[in-house]
Design an enzyme around this catalytic site. Sequence first.
Site, PDB file in Angstrom:
ATOM      1  N   HIS A   1       8.406 -26.001 -86.675  1.00 18.81           N
ATOM      2  CA  HIS A   1       8.769 -26.695 -85.593  1.00 18.81           C
ATOM      3  C   HIS A   1       8.207 -27.726 -85.667  1.00 18.81           C
ATOM      4  CE1 HIS A   1       8.987 -22.459 -84.314  1.00 18.81           C
ATOM      5  NE2 HIS A   1       9.536 -22.621 -83.901  1.00 18.81           N
TER       6      HIS A   1
ATOM      7  N   GLY B   1       8.897 -21.319 -78.889  1.00 19.48           N
ATOM      8  CA  GLY B   1       7.424 -21.238 -78.428  1.00 19.48           C
ATOM      9  C   GLY B   1       6.889 -20.618 -79.680  1.00 19.48           C
TER      10      GLY B   1
END
Length: 274
Positions: free
Chosen positions: A34, A28
């Site tokens: 990412h 996360g």
Amino acid sequence: MIIVKTTKEFNQARKALDGTIGFVPTMGALHEGHISLIKKARTDNDYLIVSIFVNPTQFLEGEDLDDYPHKDEADIKICELSKVDILFVPTIDQMYKNDELSIAAPVIRGYVLEGAKRPGHFDGMLQIVMKLLNLVAANKAYFGKKDAQQLSLIMQMVRNYYIQTEIIPCDIIRDERGLALSSRNMHMNPEEKSRALCLSRALRTATDMVTSGNLNSLSIKEQMLGILQDADRVEYVAIVNREFQETEEIEIGNTIVLVAAWVGKPRLIDNVWI
Ligand code: PAF
């Protein structure tokens, strides 16, 4: 996008996917690093699965598990906009039961550098990645080269345990000044962020020295240590081959130059593949 929290729900949603699957496991606090993995996985595959799980077994006692950044709403939005098909956000009790079988990182590659500084970290990381790779059963899974040793160990685990997912290494993403993106960067103030640039500067110096014909690891590391004085504390500067053995000479095409250093609150890592 379907958001699932249990392995049961996940299995149901996964069964409905008929085509190639790309998987991006994360903890996360998604950033451009990412997003670049997610974009690549989206382009390469029919379906895209992302997991968000801050895995407690890869944090050592006293590390930043409790402080690890959470940005749940922003993460969900990023996944939606990136056309993720399944977002898997399990709780700890979904992923771990009592009296679990454990996985040990290999003695050499798993216990040098990051493994020496964070003994046990790679055992926990491999344990969760093994679980996720088996559960998701993707065609391809995407990992960043910033965690070079993690990537190398995952590739070894996939080979050693005949896991059918292909591991795709992805380039390090940097901000406009050269700082490698990391969820932990948000814990630095602007002054610390400026000082943190010494990591990428030191790595650039290493590359420049190699380009101008200097392949001697010792002299490259000395130059790098000079530049790294802007950090609060340097943990290591290392020049290794792709098996993570230290080398006296750089072998072009088979070398990784790595650095780990503290700047302010976070411990930063960065590297360059030569
Ligand atoms: O690199 C990470 O974010 C984590 O180590 C991973 C691969 C998601 C496993 O928890």
